[in-house]
Write an enzyme that holds these catalytic residues in place. Structure first.
Site, mmCIF file in Angstrom:
data_model
loop_
_atom_site.group_PDB
_atom_site.id
_atom_site.type_symbol
_atom_site.label_atom_id
_atom_site.label_comp_id
_atom_site.label_asym_id
_atom_site.label_seq_id
_atom_site.Cartn_x
_atom_site.Cartn_y
_atom_site.Cartn_z
ATOM 1 C CE LYS A 131 -2.024 -1.182 3.871
ATOM 2 N NZ LYS A 131 -1.277 -2.429 4.140
ATOM 3 N NE ARG A 179 2.176 -4.882 11.134
ATOM 4 C CZ ARG A 179 3.177 -4.570 10.318
ATOM 5 N NH1 ARG A 179 4.392 -5.033 10.559
ATOM 6 N NH2 ARG A 179 2.968 -3.803 9.285
ATOM 7 N NE ARG A 187 -4.507 -1.096 9.897
ATOM 8 C CZ ARG A 187 -3.449 -0.577 9.273
ATOM 9 N NH1 ARG A 187 -3.474 0.614 8.755
ATOM 10 N NH2 ARG A 187 -2.356 -1.296 9.172
ATOM 11 N NE ARG A 192 7.818 -2.245 6.330
ATOM 12 C CZ ARG A 192 6.489 -2.116 6.421
ATOM 13 N NH1 ARG A 192 5.816 -1.542 5.450
ATOM 14 N NH2 ARG A 192 5.852 -2.587 7.463
ATOM 15 N NE ARG A 224 6.278 -0.183 10.325
ATOM 16 C CZ ARG A 224 5.185 -0.182 9.544
ATOM 17 N NH1 ARG A 224 5.201 0.436 8.367
ATOM 18 N NH2 ARG A 224 4.088 -0.788 9.910
HETATM 19 P P1 AP5 Z 1 4.915 -1.533 1.868
HETATM 20 O O1 AP5 Z 1 4.599 -0.757 0.647
HETATM 21 O O2 AP5 Z 1 5.606 -0.829 2.978
HETATM 22 O O3 AP5 Z 1 3.594 -2.300 2.397
HETATM 23 P P2 AP5 Z 1 2.335 -1.761 3.191
HETATM 24 O O4 AP5 Z 1 1.156 -2.480 2.665
HETATM 25 O O5 AP5 Z 1 2.310 -0.264 3.178
HETATM 26 O O6 AP5 Z 1 2.712 -2.323 4.619
HETATM 27 P P3 AP5 Z 1 2.558 -1.703 6.064
HETATM 28 O O7 AP5 Z 1 3.229 -2.707 6.982
HETATM 29 O O8 AP5 Z 1 3.103 -0.308 6.171
HETATM 30 O O9 AP5 Z 1 1.060 -1.711 6.261
HETATM 31 P P4 AP5 Z 1 0.314 -1.795 7.558
HETATM 32 O O10 AP5 Z 1 -1.062 -1.575 7.072
HETATM 33 O O11 AP5 Z 1 0.503 -2.990 8.392
HETATM 34 O O12 AP5 Z 1 1.009 -0.688 8.458
HETATM 35 P P5 AP5 Z 1 0.680 0.831 8.748
HETATM 36 O O13 AP5 Z 1 1.931 1.582 8.685
HETATM 37 O O14 AP5 Z 1 -0.492 1.299 7.949
HETATM 38 O O15 AP5 Z 1 5.797 -2.801 1.412
HETATM 39 C C1 AP5 Z 1 6.295 -3.724 2.371
HETATM 40 C C2 AP5 Z 1 7.688 -4.197 1.952
HETATM 41 O O16 AP5 Z 1 7.587 -4.929 0.722
HETATM 42 C C3 AP5 Z 1 8.694 -3.064 1.671
HETATM 43 O O17 AP5 Z 1 9.960 -3.520 2.056
HETATM 44 C C4 AP5 Z 1 8.651 -2.891 0.140
HETATM 45 O O18 AP5 Z 1 9.865 -2.395 -0.406
HETATM 46 C C5 AP5 Z 1 8.366 -4.320 -0.305
HETATM 47 N N1 AP5 Z 1 7.581 -4.417 -1.518
HETATM 48 C C6 AP5 Z 1 6.513 -3.645 -1.890
HETATM 49 N N2 AP5 Z 1 6.021 -4.072 -3.068
HETATM 50 C C7 AP5 Z 1 6.785 -5.148 -3.433
HETATM 51 C C8 AP5 Z 1 6.779 -6.023 -4.551
HETATM 52 N N3 AP5 Z 1 5.877 -5.890 -5.527
HETATM 53 N N4 AP5 Z 1 7.687 -7.020 -4.593
HETATM 54 C C9 AP5 Z 1 8.600 -7.172 -3.600
HETATM 55 N N5 AP5 Z 1 8.674 -6.366 -2.518
HETATM 56 C C10 AP5 Z 1 7.776 -5.366 -2.444
HETATM 57 O O19 AP5 Z 1 0.143 0.746 10.265
HETATM 58 C C11 AP5 Z 1 1.015 0.458 11.336
HETATM 59 C C12 AP5 Z 1 0.220 0.388 12.625
HETATM 60 O O20 AP5 Z 1 -0.415 1.656 12.892
HETATM 61 C C13 AP5 Z 1 -0.941 -0.621 12.646
HETATM 62 O O21 AP5 Z 1 -0.509 -1.921 12.978
HETATM 63 C C14 AP5 Z 1 -1.858 -0.012 13.716
HETATM 64 O O22 AP5 Z 1 -1.388 -0.279 15.015
HETATM 65 C C15 AP5 Z 1 -1.726 1.468 13.449
HETATM 66 N N6 AP5 Z 1 -2.740 1.991 12.510
HETATM 67 C C16 AP5 Z 1 -2.516 2.535 11.279
HETATM 68 N N7 AP5 Z 1 -3.658 2.907 10.697
HETATM 69 C C17 AP5 Z 1 -4.646 2.599 11.578
HETATM 70 C C18 AP5 Z 1 -6.062 2.734 11.544
HETATM 71 N N8 AP5 Z 1 -6.688 3.247 10.465
HETATM 72 N N9 AP5 Z 1 -6.776 2.292 12.618
HETATM 73 C C19 AP5 Z 1 -6.156 1.788 13.692
HETATM 74 N N10 AP5 Z 1 -4.818 1.622 13.796
HETATM 75 C C20 AP5 Z 1 -4.061 2.036 12.741
#
Ligand code: AP5
Length: 208
Positions: free
Chosen positions: A15, A166, A88, A122, A155
């Protein structure tokens, strides 16, 4: 082009990676709740202090902390917006529907084994939020952000044990949003495995 786009998909599905490209190449404003919360934690704000424990364990931050923050951020954006990590839960999606019309929800579909591999490899930039992967998308200089020169870090929630939690939290709370947006006729599911460029080509096609 579609204006208001939600990026759905499990942790590590890409994402942030795809949302960042939609921003830099097509001019969308990307709002990432994860980036906002991590910044709040780093700065020790009241929100960050409350959110830290939930984030470190891989749980969700309570709806009442995040919904108000997102409403405020969305109201400041003019033009197309990419919502990365929000909504979410169904409660968050209902709250969002009262603020903006969601034109499209893109669901990035990736197998669990690939997600675990991506997350544990990552590395992230604490300053500009750029993300790298040790194998598929490494920085030019090991451990250093290509974009701003800051030292990269892993992270806390990307450690193997937390990643499993997660994924469980995603299945229980966020997975139902796929049916939610499908029912509204707004869903596009994209197979999120392949190179970043290949997936971006499909994402671009969906938003146009
Ligand atoms: P990346 O693009 O970083 O993936 P992502 O889907 O953004 O993953 P996140 O872990 O950031 O998502 P998340 O939803 O768990 O965390 P968030 O920060 O929102 O890619 C991942 C890796 O793969 C990278 O190394 C990249 O280079 C690689 N990659 C990408 N595409 C690739 C490909 N095609 N091939 C190979 N490699 C590839 O949330 C964190 C925390 O915040 C949550 O756990 C929660 O506690 C809180 N939070 C956030 N939003 C909310 C909400 N709305 N409500 C409640 N709590 C929330």
């Amino acid at each position: 082009m579609k204006s208001n786009i939600v990026l759905l998909g499990p942790p590590g599905s890409g994402k942030g990676t795809q949302g960042e490209r939609l921003g830099s190449e097509l001019g969308y404003t990307r709002l990432s709740t994860g980036d906002m919360l991590r910044e709040a934690v780093r700065n020790g704000t009241p929100l960050g202090i409350k959110a830290k424990g939930y984030m470190d364990s891989g749980g969700l931050v309570p709806n009442d902390l995040i919904i108000g923050l997102m409403k405020e951020k969305i109201s400041e954006v003019s033009g197309g917006v990419i919502l990365d990590g929000f909504p979410r839960t169904v409660e968050q999606a209902d709250a969002l529907a009262k603020e903006v019309d969601v034109d499209l929800a893109i669901n990035l579909d990736v197998e669990d084994a690939e997600l675990v591999q991506r997350l544990t490899n990552r590395r992230s930039c604490p300053k500009c939020n750029a993300v790298y992967h040790l194998i598929s998308n490494p920085p030019a200089d090991e451990g250093v952000c290509d974009k701003c020169g800051s030292r990269l870090y892993q992270r806390d929630d990307d450690k193997a044990a937390t990643v499993q939690n997660r994924l469980r939290v995603y299945r229980e709370n966020t997975f139902p949003l796929i049916a939610y947006y499908e029912k509204k006729g707004k869903l596009a599911t994209i197979m999120g495995e392949g190179t970043i460029d290949e997936i971006f080509a499909k994402v671009k096609e969906a938003v146009q």
